[in-house]
Design a protein around this motif. Sequence first.
Motif, PDB file in Angstrom:
ATOM      1  N   GLU A  80     -13.840  15.415   5.374  1.00 58.14           N
ATOM      2  CA  GLU A  80     -14.660  16.027   6.428  1.00 58.14           C
ATOM      3  C   GLU A  80     -14.315  17.498   6.583  1.00 58.14           C
ATOM      4  OE1 GLU A  80     -15.674  15.365  11.192  1.00 58.14           O
ATOM      5  OE2 GLU A  80     -14.429  13.932  10.097  1.00 58.14           O
ATOM      6  N   THR A  81     -13.014  17.796   6.516  1.00 53.49           N
ATOM      7  CA  THR A  81     -12.577  19.189   6.635  1.00 53.49           C
ATOM      8  C   THR A  81     -13.104  20.005   5.463  1.00 53.49           C
ATOM      9  OG1 THR A  81     -10.563  18.544   7.822  1.00 53.49           O
ATOM     10  CG2 THR A  81     -10.566  20.707   6.749  1.00 53.49           C
ATOM     11  N   THR A  87       4.744  -7.317   6.155  1.00 57.50           N
ATOM     12  CA  THR A  87       4.748  -6.251   5.151  1.00 57.50           C
ATOM     13  C   THR A  87       3.333  -5.940   4.687  1.00 57.50           C
ATOM     14  OG1 THR A  87       6.953  -6.887   4.376  1.00 57.50           O
ATOM     15  CG2 THR A  87       5.604  -5.563   2.885  1.00 57.50           C
ATOM     16  N   ARG A  88       2.549  -7.014   4.451  1.00 60.23           N
ATOM     17  CA  ARG A  88       1.161  -6.796   4.034  1.00 60.23           C
ATOM     18  C   ARG A  88       0.373  -6.092   5.132  1.00 60.23           C
ATOM     19  NH1 ARG A  88       1.805 -12.070   1.997  1.00 60.23           N
ATOM     20  NH2 ARG A  88       0.687 -12.935   3.774  1.00 60.23           N
ATOM     21  N   ALA A  89       0.624  -6.458   6.394  1.00 56.58           N
ATOM     22  CA  ALA A  89      -0.069  -5.815   7.514  1.00 56.58           C
ATOM     23  C   ALA A  89       0.313  -4.340   7.600  1.00 56.58           C
ATOM     24  CB  ALA A  89       0.261  -6.530   8.817  1.00 56.58           C
ATOM     25  N   GLU A  90       1.612  -4.068   7.399  1.00 55.49           N
ATOM     26  CA  GLU A  90       2.057  -2.673   7.427  1.00 55.49           C
ATOM     27  C   GLU A  90       1.445  -1.896   6.269  1.00 55.49           C
ATOM     28  OE1 GLU A  90       6.270  -2.981   7.335  1.00 55.49           O
ATOM     29  OE2 GLU A  90       6.472  -3.449   9.472  1.00 55.49           O
ATOM     30  N   ASP A  91       1.382  -2.551   5.090  1.00 53.65           N
ATOM     31  CA  ASP A  91       0.761  -1.890   3.934  1.00 53.65           C
ATOM     32  C   ASP A  91      -0.719  -1.622   4.192  1.00 53.65           C
ATOM     33  OD1 ASP A  91       3.164  -1.982   2.633  1.00 53.65           O
ATOM     34  OD2 ASP A  91       2.680  -3.739   1.406  1.00 53.65           O
ATOM     35  N   ALA A  92      -1.387  -2.615   4.813  1.00 55.16           N
ATOM     36  CA  ALA A  92      -2.810  -2.439   5.126  1.00 55.16           C
ATOM     37  C   ALA A  92      -2.998  -1.307   6.123  1.00 55.16           C
ATOM     38  CB  ALA A  92      -3.395  -3.739   5.680  1.00 55.16           C
ATOM     39  N   GLU A  93      -2.094  -1.248   7.111  1.00 53.39           N
ATOM     40  CA  GLU A  93      -2.173  -0.174   8.110  1.00 53.39           C
ATOM     41  C   GLU A  93      -1.941   1.184   7.457  1.00 53.39           C
ATOM     42  OE1 GLU A  93      -0.059   1.124  12.358  1.00 53.39           O
ATOM     43  OE2 GLU A  93       0.464  -0.758  11.373  1.00 53.39           O
ATOM     44  N   THR A  94      -0.971   1.212   6.532  1.00 53.08           N
ATOM     45  CA  THR A  94      -0.694   2.458   5.814  1.00 53.08           C
ATOM     46  C   THR A  94      -1.897   2.878   4.977  1.00 53.08           C
ATOM     47  OG1 THR A  94       1.667   1.960   5.711  1.00 53.08           O
ATOM     48  CG2 THR A  94       0.813   3.557   4.124  1.00 53.08           C
ATOM     49  N   ARG A  95      -2.504   1.865   4.294  1.00 55.27           N
ATOM     50  CA  ARG A  95      -3.695   2.194   3.502  1.00 55.27           C
ATOM     51  C   ARG A  95      -4.824   2.681   4.388  1.00 55.27           C
ATOM     52  NH1 ARG A  95      -2.099  -2.582   0.824  1.00 55.27           N
ATOM     53  NH2 ARG A  95      -3.663  -3.787   1.947  1.00 55.27           N
ATOM     54  N   ALA A  96      -4.969   2.054   5.567  1.00 53.65           N
ATOM     55  CA  ALA A  96      -6.017   2.480   6.490  1.00 53.65           C
ATOM     56  C   ALA A  96      -5.767   3.911   6.978  1.00 53.65           C
ATOM     57  CB  ALA A  96      -6.089   1.521   7.683  1.00 53.65           C
ATOM     58  N   GLU A  97      -4.491   4.193   7.275  1.00 51.02           N
ATOM     59  CA  GLU A  97      -4.151   5.555   7.713  1.00 51.02           C
ATOM     60  C   GLU A  97      -4.402   6.548   6.589  1.00 51.02           C
ATOM     61  OE1 GLU A  97      -0.125   5.222   8.915  1.00 51.02           O
ATOM     62  OE2 GLU A  97      -0.572   4.327  10.876  1.00 51.02           O
ATOM     63  N   GLU A 148      -8.057   7.058   6.372  1.00 48.30           N
ATOM     64  CA  GLU A 148      -8.499   7.910   7.483  1.00 48.30           C
ATOM     65  C   GLU A 148      -8.135   9.362   7.216  1.00 48.30           C
ATOM     66  OE1 GLU A 148      -7.929   8.282  12.349  1.00 48.30           O
ATOM     67  OE2 GLU A 148      -6.986   6.648  11.230  1.00 48.30           O
ATOM     68  N   THR A 149      -6.913   9.558   6.680  1.00 49.11           N
ATOM     69  CA  THR A 149      -6.497  10.919   6.350  1.00 49.11           C
ATOM     70  C   THR A 149      -7.391  11.509   5.276  1.00 49.11           C
ATOM     71  OG1 THR A 149      -4.199  10.412   6.918  1.00 49.11           O
ATOM     72  CG2 THR A 149      -4.581  12.308   5.488  1.00 49.11           C
ATOM     73  N   ARG A 150      -7.686  10.675   4.250  1.00 48.19           N
ATOM     74  CA  ARG A 150      -8.569  11.164   3.187  1.00 48.19           C
ATOM     75  C   ARG A 150      -9.960  11.476   3.738  1.00 48.19           C
ATOM     76  NH1 ARG A 150      -5.950   7.040   0.304  1.00 48.19           N
ATOM     77  NH2 ARG A 150      -7.729   5.647   0.593  1.00 48.19           N
TER      78      ARG A 150
END
Length: 266
Positions: free
Chosen positions: A231-232, A211-221, A224-226
Motif C-alpha cells: 500500500e505504501t 506453535t502452529r497458532a503462533e506461526d499462523a499469527e506470524t504469517r498473518a502479521e 499484513e506488513t507486506r
Amino acid sequence: MDTYKNGINIPYAPTDAADLYPETDGKPMAASDLHLEILIWLLQTLKAHFAHRHEVYVSGDILTYYTQGNPRAVVAPDVLVAFGIGQKKRQTYKVWEEGKVPDFVMEFSSKTTYQNDLTDKMALYAALGIPNYFLYDAEALYLPSPLMGFQLVKGIYVPVPPSDDGGIHSDVLGLDFHIRERRLAVYDPLNEQWLQTPAEQHAARAEDAETRAEDAETRAEDAETRAEDAETRAAQETIARQKAEEELERLQEQLAHLQARTYSEP
C-alpha cells in the motif's frame, strides 16, 4: 558372554480352592517415590503404545501365580507384558488360566532387591520360560549397569548388548529401552519416535497447536506488513506518477509558450 542357567524346580499341587490366591501381598508397589513415578510412567507409556492391539496385556505389580494349588508360588513383576490374552482387567495373573507366562517382565532394582533380581528371580523367570527379562536401576547405584536386558536362549538368559546409541532392544516388544537425561526412556524404531504417556502426548499436541497458532499469527502479521508495504509503495507510485504528470504538463505548457513566441516573431 555371561549366561544365567535354569536350575529351579517348581512344585505342582492342584486344587480347586480359588480363595488360596490373594490379590495383594501387602508390600509397597515401589521402593521409593522415584521408582513409583518412573514405574507409573512406563506402565502408562506401554499401555498407550499397545492400546490399539487389544490382545496385548500390560500390567505392573500384579501377583502372578505360576503353579496351580500352590499360593506360595507367586511373584509380582514391576512390569509385565503378555501377548494374546486380551486387555481385560485382572485381579491376579494365574498362568494356568491365561495359558501362558508373560512375554516380557521388568524389575526396578533397589538396594534391597538387586541381588535377588540378579539371582533367584532371574532363575525363576528363566525356569518359567519368560522370553525377555529387563532390569532398571533408577539410582544407578546397584546394578552393574543402570539398564540391563536379557533374552532367553535355550532356557538360559543371555545379556542383550547395547546398540551404538546405548539402547537395549526388546525383540518381544519391538522397542528400545534407553537412559536419557538419567531417566528411563523407550524408543519405537519402527515408527522412529520416543514413546510418551497420554498426558505427554496431549501436552505435545497442545504445544504443537500453540506453535502452529503462533506461526499462523506470524504469517498473518507478515502478510499484513507486506500489504502495508504494498500500500505504501502504491501510494508512493501514485504520488510519483502525479508529480511526473504535473512535470509533463508543465513542460508541455513551456513548449507551447515557446512555440507561440516563435510564430509571433517577425
